[in-house]
Scaffold this active site. Structure first.
Site, PDB file in Angstrom:
ATOM      1  N   LYS A  36       0.459  -1.304   0.048  1.00 14.90           N
ATOM      2  CA  LYS A  36      -0.023   0.170   0.264  1.00 14.90           C
ATOM      3  C   LYS A  36       0.785   1.095   0.009  1.00 14.90           C
ATOM      4  O   LYS A  36       0.897   2.561  -0.665  1.00 14.90           O
ATOM      5  CB  LYS A  36      -1.135   0.070   1.432  1.00 14.90           C
ATOM      6  CG  LYS A  36      -0.090   0.178   1.993  1.00 14.90           C
ATOM      7  CD  LYS A  36      -1.193  -0.230   3.592  1.00 14.90           C
ATOM      8  CE  LYS A  36      -0.531  -0.020   4.978  1.00 14.90           C
ATOM      9  NZ  LYS A  36      -0.952  -0.583   6.440  1.00 14.90           N
ATOM     10  N   ARG A 134      -5.753  -0.025  18.723  1.00 15.35           N
ATOM     11  CA  ARG A 134      -6.286  -0.023  16.545  1.00 15.35           C
ATOM     12  C   ARG A 134      -7.398  -1.012  16.413  1.00 15.35           C
ATOM     13  O   ARG A 134      -8.262  -1.165  17.505  1.00 15.35           O
ATOM     14  CB  ARG A 134      -5.721   0.226  15.597  1.00 15.35           C
ATOM     15  CG  ARG A 134      -6.137   0.918  14.213  1.00 15.35           C
ATOM     16  CD  ARG A 134      -5.042   0.894  13.194  1.00 15.35           C
ATOM     17  NE  ARG A 134      -5.276  -0.248  12.675  1.00 15.35           N
ATOM     18  CZ  ARG A 134      -4.319  -0.136  11.480  1.00 15.35           C
ATOM     19  NH1 ARG A 134      -3.387   1.116  10.926  1.00 15.35           N
ATOM     20  NH2 ARG A 134      -3.814  -1.084  10.635  1.00 15.35           N
TER      21      ARG A 134
HETATM   22  C1  LIG Z   1      -0.046  -1.563   6.827  1.00 12.69           C
HETATM   23  C2  LIG Z   1      -0.211  -2.546   7.608  1.00 12.69           C
HETATM   24  C3  LIG Z   1       1.390  -3.361   7.578  1.00 12.69           C
HETATM   25  C4  LIG Z   1       2.646  -2.404   6.545  1.00 12.69           C
HETATM   26  O1  LIG Z   1       2.796  -1.682   7.788  1.00 12.69           O
HETATM   27  P1  LIG Z   1       4.719  -1.343   7.514  1.00 12.69           P
HETATM   28  O2  LIG Z   1       4.670   0.026   9.170  1.00 12.69           O
HETATM   29  O3  LIG Z   1       4.749  -0.570   6.416  1.00 12.69           O
HETATM   30  O4  LIG Z   1       5.189  -2.309   7.794  1.00 12.69           O
HETATM   31  C5  LIG Z   1       1.391  -4.341   8.105  1.00 12.69           C
HETATM   32  N1  LIG Z   1       0.028  -4.801   8.718  1.00 12.69           N
HETATM   33  C6  LIG Z   1      -1.589  -3.770   8.812  1.00 12.69           C
HETATM   34  C7  LIG Z   1      -2.816  -4.600   9.826  1.00 12.69           C
HETATM   35  C8  LIG Z   1      -0.957  -2.846   8.113  1.00 12.69           C
HETATM   36  O5  LIG Z   1      -2.675  -1.700   8.006  1.00 12.69           O
END
Ligand SMILES: *Cc1c(COP(=O)(O)O)cnc(C)c1O
Length: 362
Positions: A36, A134
């Site tokens: 993402k 969260r």
């Molecule tokens: C965005 C996200 C990740 C990845 O996070 P990074 O800090 O970019 O590695 C992993 N797990 C969830 C649930 C996320 O929303």
């Protein structure tokens, strides 16, 4: 065409190799790459899909998964939806995600019905909240976890693939041996009580990777989900750089459209800027100011660092960014291109803007 993102695929591969050595070789974890941060850029996704070290490809948006799920599956990777699904997107979720992360039984029931209709089994990972606040069932509510597992196991078209935690997002809580051990314990309890085996006990995102080389990732954790550490080489728990990675995989380039000497203090009564903020100015005397054709609509000014260290970002509006080039050795001219390294927020915003073009270094 400018502004443009220069995406260096060789450097992305270098980072992928580096995080995979830590996660898989040192940490005995499966590797989930999160796409993402670059808005599932197709070339980046092709690189990730074709790498045999990657086990899962994940994103928070169903639309992004839809764009690459064919390619991911052809290469033997499972697609994973990270954001807990909206009721409204359930039909798309079971189509494009092989696994979805969930925390609400009402949604899982809808997924079960949709999967039954499509005559498939949909995998879910149950989110446990260890205190970051969260998503997830709060870890102290053991009855809620037990009841959720019980109902999920009774669903004919849902497979409980595993459990997961997310940290360092809302509450900025840092993953440690102590809190992640609680996730491993919950997994063990579920396995014992229900006589099942969980495929995945996912111990977090890029803020968990630092634990591996310290020998502090608990035994029961067998997966990490990595976005920022892959894209920018960041350990996001303590903001260090991971060994073997680079932070200039993606560079923003923009063109100078005006260059003039002007005072550093605006003249007249000060109101609010284009975004309703009261600006603060420092009197630096007459300055050499460059305006580049990129702004807050495309980028995050707080998440950009000029490659020319003598240049400073003064501020900007939707479509313009103002740079102080007074102390630059280089004699900038209108039409020149200036470059910026990006942080996560800047990268995300640029990758999402339809006004920013892309150029690939292969
Ligand atoms: C965005 C996200 C990740 C990845 O996070 P990074 O800090 O970019 O590695 C992993 N797990 C969830 C649930 C996320 O929303």
């Amino acid at each position: 065409m400018y502004p443009r993102l220069v995406i260096d695929l060789k450097k992305l591969q270098q980072n992928l190799d580096a995080v995979s050595v830590i996660t898989k070789d040192h940490g005995n974890c499966s590797l989930m790459i999160v796409t993402k941060g670059l808005a599932a850029d197709p070339e980046m996704c092709r690189l990730v899909a074709s790498d045999p070290k990657v086990d899962y490809m994940a994103d928070s948006r169903v639309k992004n998964l839809a764009s690459y799920c064919g390619m991911a599956r052809e290469n033997g990777k499972k697609t994973v939806l990270l954001r807990i699904p909206m009721h409204d997107e359930v039909p798309e979720v079971i189509k494009y995600a092989d696994i979805s992360f969930n925390s609400e039984l009402s949604t899982i029931r809808l997924l079960n019905s949709a999967a039954a209709e499509a005559e498939i089994i949909h995998n879910i990972v149950l989110m446990i909240d260890l205190g970051d606040l969260r998503e997830g069932i709060f870890f102290k509510n053991e009855d809620q976890i037990r009841n959720a597992v019980k109902e999920i196991l009774s669903m004919d078209h849902i497979n409980l693939y595993g459990i997961a935690v997310n940290l360092t997002c809302y509450g900025a809580i840092i993953p440690k041996f102590e809190n992640l051990s609680q996730l491993a314990e919950i997994a063990e309890k579920i396995e014992k009580e229900f006589g099942i085996e969980l495929n995945m006990v996912s111990g977090g995102n890029s803020s968990s990777i630092y634990l591996i080389d310290k020998g502090q990732l608990p035994q029961g954790i067998n997966n990490l989900r990595l976005g920022e550490s892959f894209l920018l080489g960041n350990d996001t728990a303590y903001e260090t750089k991971l060994p073997g990675t680079t932070d200039d995989t993606v560079i923003l380039q923009a063109q100078i459209v005006e260059l003039k000497e002007k005072p550093s203090l605006p003249i007249g009564e000060v109101g609010v800027d284009a975004f309703g903020q009261k600006p603060y100015y420092e009197d630096r005397g007459i300055m050499k100011r460059a305006i580049i054709a990129v702004g807050k609509q495309d980028t995050d000014l707080d998440s950009m660092t000029p490659v020319d260290e003598q240049m400073e970002i003064m501020g900007g509006s939707s479509d313009h960014t103002i740079l102080d080039v007074t102390h630059c050795d280089k004699d900038y001219k209108v039409g020149d291109i200036v470059s910026f390294k990006l942080g996560y927020g800047g990268m995300l915003k640029n990758a999402t803007s339809p006004y920013v073009t892309k150029y690939y270094v292969k």
